[in-house]
Design a protein around this motif. Sequence first.
Motif, PDB file in Angstrom:
ATOM      1  N   PHE A 248      18.306  19.541 -28.668  1.00 59.22           N
ATOM      2  CA  PHE A 248      17.817  18.313 -28.037  1.00 59.22           C
ATOM      3  C   PHE A 248      17.660  18.595 -26.555  1.00 59.22           C
ATOM      4  O   PHE A 248      18.404  19.410 -25.981  1.00 59.22           O
ATOM      5  CB  PHE A 248      18.801  17.160 -28.226  1.00 59.22           C
ATOM      6  CG  PHE A 248      18.791  16.551 -29.599  1.00 59.22           C
ATOM      7  CD1 PHE A 248      17.959  15.481 -29.893  1.00 59.22           C
ATOM      8  CD2 PHE A 248      19.617  17.046 -30.591  1.00 59.22           C
ATOM      9  CE1 PHE A 248      17.957  14.908 -31.152  1.00 59.22           C
ATOM     10  CE2 PHE A 248      19.631  16.486 -31.857  1.00 59.22           C
ATOM     11  CZ  PHE A 248      18.794  15.412 -32.146  1.00 59.22           C
ATOM     12  N   GLU A 249      16.724  17.891 -25.923  1.00 58.04           N
ATOM     13  CA  GLU A 249      16.476  18.102 -24.494  1.00 58.04           C
ATOM     14  C   GLU A 249      16.134  16.787 -23.810  1.00 58.04           C
ATOM     15  O   GLU A 249      15.330  16.005 -24.316  1.00 58.04           O
ATOM     16  CB  GLU A 249      15.316  19.082 -24.307  1.00 58.04           C
ATOM     17  CG  GLU A 249      14.874  19.270 -22.866  1.00 58.04           C
ATOM     18  CD  GLU A 249      13.646  20.160 -22.731  1.00 58.04           C
ATOM     19  OE1 GLU A 249      13.369  20.596 -21.597  1.00 58.04           O
ATOM     20  OE2 GLU A 249      12.965  20.391 -23.751  1.00 58.04           O
ATOM     21  N   HIS A 250      16.748  16.576 -22.664  1.00 52.77           N
ATOM     22  CA  HIS A 250      16.363  15.483 -21.771  1.00 52.77           C
ATOM     23  C   HIS A 250      16.100  16.043 -20.381  1.00 52.77           C
ATOM     24  O   HIS A 250      16.710  17.044 -19.972  1.00 52.77           O
ATOM     25  CB  HIS A 250      17.479  14.434 -21.655  1.00 52.77           C
ATOM     26  CG  HIS A 250      17.459  13.387 -22.722  1.00 52.77           C
ATOM     27  ND1 HIS A 250      16.311  12.715 -23.095  1.00 52.77           N
ATOM     28  CD2 HIS A 250      18.470  12.855 -23.480  1.00 52.77           C
ATOM     29  CE1 HIS A 250      16.607  11.830 -24.046  1.00 52.77           C
ATOM     30  NE2 HIS A 250      17.901  11.896 -24.299  1.00 52.77           N
ATOM     31  N   SER A 251      15.196  15.395 -19.661  1.00 45.16           N
ATOM     32  CA  SER A 251      15.030  15.635 -18.224  1.00 45.16           C
ATOM     33  C   SER A 251      15.812  14.550 -17.488  1.00 45.16           C
ATOM     34  O   SER A 251      15.658  13.362 -17.795  1.00 45.16           O
ATOM     35  CB  SER A 251      13.557  15.564 -17.822  1.00 45.16           C
ATOM     36  OG  SER A 251      12.815  16.622 -18.380  1.00 45.16           O
ATOM     37  N   ILE A 252      16.623  14.962 -16.525  1.00 44.60           N
ATOM     38  CA  ILE A 252      17.477  14.005 -15.813  1.00 44.60           C
ATOM     39  C   ILE A 252      17.370  14.219 -14.304  1.00 44.60           C
ATOM     40  O   ILE A 252      16.967  15.285 -13.838  1.00 44.60           O
ATOM     41  CB  ILE A 252      18.952  14.117 -16.243  1.00 44.60           C
ATOM     42  CG1 ILE A 252      19.564  15.436 -15.734  1.00 44.60           C
ATOM     43  CG2 ILE A 252      19.095  14.018 -17.768  1.00 44.60           C
ATOM     44  CD1 ILE A 252      21.087  15.479 -15.851  1.00 44.60           C
ATOM     45  N   GLY A 253      17.759  13.198 -13.561  1.00 42.75           N
ATOM     46  CA  GLY A 253      17.836  13.292 -12.103  1.00 42.75           C
ATOM     47  C   GLY A 253      19.206  12.843 -11.627  1.00 42.75           C
ATOM     48  O   GLY A 253      19.736  11.842 -12.118  1.00 42.75           O
ATOM     49  N   ILE A 254      19.791  13.582 -10.702  1.00 42.97           N
ATOM     50  CA  ILE A 254      21.092  13.222 -10.146  1.00 42.97           C
ATOM     51  C   ILE A 254      20.903  12.107  -9.115  1.00 42.97           C
ATOM     52  O   ILE A 254      20.091  12.225  -8.197  1.00 42.97           O
ATOM     53  CB  ILE A 254      21.792  14.435  -9.502  1.00 42.97           C
ATOM     54  CG1 ILE A 254      21.958  15.572 -10.529  1.00 42.97           C
ATOM     55  CG2 ILE A 254      23.150  14.029  -8.934  1.00 42.97           C
ATOM     56  CD1 ILE A 254      22.817  15.221 -11.732  1.00 42.97           C
ATOM     57  N   THR A 255      21.666  11.019  -9.292  1.00 32.78           N
ATOM     58  CA  THR A 255      21.605   9.877  -8.379  1.00 32.78           C
ATOM     59  C   THR A 255      22.853   9.878  -7.495  1.00 32.78           C
ATOM     60  O   THR A 255      23.684  10.783  -7.568  1.00 32.78           O
ATOM     61  CB  THR A 255      21.526   8.558  -9.170  1.00 32.78           C
ATOM     62  OG1 THR A 255      22.761   8.372  -9.886  1.00 32.78           O
ATOM     63  CG2 THR A 255      20.370   8.592 -10.169  1.00 32.78           C
ATOM     64  N   GLU A 256      23.010   8.854  -6.696  1.00 32.31           N
ATOM     65  CA  GLU A 256      24.188   8.744  -5.831  1.00 32.31           C
ATOM     66  C   GLU A 256      25.471   8.514  -6.634  1.00 32.31           C
ATOM     67  O   GLU A 256      26.569   8.838  -6.172  1.00 32.31           O
ATOM     68  CB  GLU A 256      24.002   7.607  -4.826  1.00 32.31           C
ATOM     69  CG  GLU A 256      22.878   7.820  -3.826  1.00 32.31           C
ATOM     70  CD  GLU A 256      23.174   8.927  -2.828  1.00 32.31           C
ATOM     71  OE1 GLU A 256      24.363   9.270  -2.656  1.00 32.31           O
ATOM     72  OE2 GLU A 256      22.214   9.443  -2.225  1.00 32.31           O
ATOM     73  N   THR A 257      25.329   7.953  -7.831  1.00 34.16           N
ATOM     74  CA  THR A 257      26.511   7.575  -8.611  1.00 34.16           C
ATOM     75  C   THR A 257      26.634   8.281  -9.955  1.00 34.16           C
ATOM     76  O   THR A 257      27.673   8.174 -10.608  1.00 34.16           O
ATOM     77  CB  THR A 257      26.510   6.054  -8.875  1.00 34.16           C
ATOM     78  OG1 THR A 257      25.288   5.702  -9.553  1.00 34.16           O
ATOM     79  CG2 THR A 257      26.593   5.288  -7.567  1.00 34.16           C
ATOM     80  N   GLY A 258      25.592   8.978 -10.391  1.00 35.10           N
ATOM     81  CA  GLY A 258      25.618   9.620 -11.711  1.00 35.10           C
ATOM     82  C   GLY A 258      24.315  10.319 -11.969  1.00 35.10           C
ATOM     83  O   GLY A 258      23.910  11.181 -11.191  1.00 35.10           O
ATOM     84  N   CYS A 259      23.645   9.956 -13.052  1.00 37.81           N
ATOM     85  CA  CYS A 259      22.333  10.542 -13.303  1.00 37.81           C
ATOM     86  C   CYS A 259      21.453   9.540 -14.028  1.00 37.81           C
ATOM     87  O   CYS A 259      21.935   8.581 -14.643  1.00 37.81           O
ATOM     88  CB  CYS A 259      22.447  11.838 -14.107  1.00 37.81           C
ATOM     89  SG  CYS A 259      22.829  11.616 -15.860  1.00 37.81           S
TER      90      CYS A 259
END
Length: 275
Positions: A248-259
């Motif tokens: 399985f694959e997701h694209s994610i972005g790191i935010t100030e509090t998590g992702c």
Amino acid sequence: MTSYVSVTADDFIERDGAIKLYDATGFEGMRKAGRLAAEILDALVPHVVPGVTTEALDDIVRRMTLDGGAVPATLGYRGYTKSCCISINHVVCHGIPGPKALKEGDIINIDVTPMLDGWHGDTSRMFLVGDVPIKAKRLVDVTYESLMLGIEQAKPGNHLGDVSHAIQTHAEKHRYGVVRDFCGHGVGRVFHDAPEVVHVGKPGTGPELKPGMIFTIEPMINIGRPDVKMLDDGWTAVTRDRTLSAQFEHSIGITETGCEIFTKSPAGLDHPPYA
């Protein structure tokens, strides 16, 4: 030494070894591309049935990508001639769509990357073809669980090793092999960018996760050993011991509090069975 560089959507961006830190505009671009990618996989659900060819599924992916105002990032990439990758049973990744028909009991991974307005929405999902054996279903379940446990560790201040360790620990607890030969990667304006996101590791190691980082997590988990081999086509990777593999694959972005997960299914179809 790990280097980071802040970028905006207007900057010229290339793969240069630096980890990109994107701004809000970049996150919005990835949100749109990721949603289209997830919608394409959602639309494939009723078509993944015994007797359908992987080429027919690829045609649907290409048509939906173009209709969505995007282009398939894989089409023409390093000579690749299809709009997605479809990996069946013991194929670990990068299976090439063709005339092969799916049969009852197969498990398949479909990996799509529409490039929308220059942003790459990279995601993959497992599909069950008809009635699938329990051991195959369990592999698919554990692979998805491994991905989500890795994503739980994707937050500022943690390291990529924390993500990798969570994936490895869960998979190996079930006596599965975690593939080492392929990894996740930075993504955004560049299809494959820094950092490399390996799926085995130790907590506290690897690059620190910082707000603005965008990357994929895409564990490949084998029922047997983690070893793979390449077929003569130069793309298809299979398990060396011919045991089943799932991804399985997701694209994610790191935010100030998590992702933020850019490629979550709008219809809630991130994990089979898809009712």
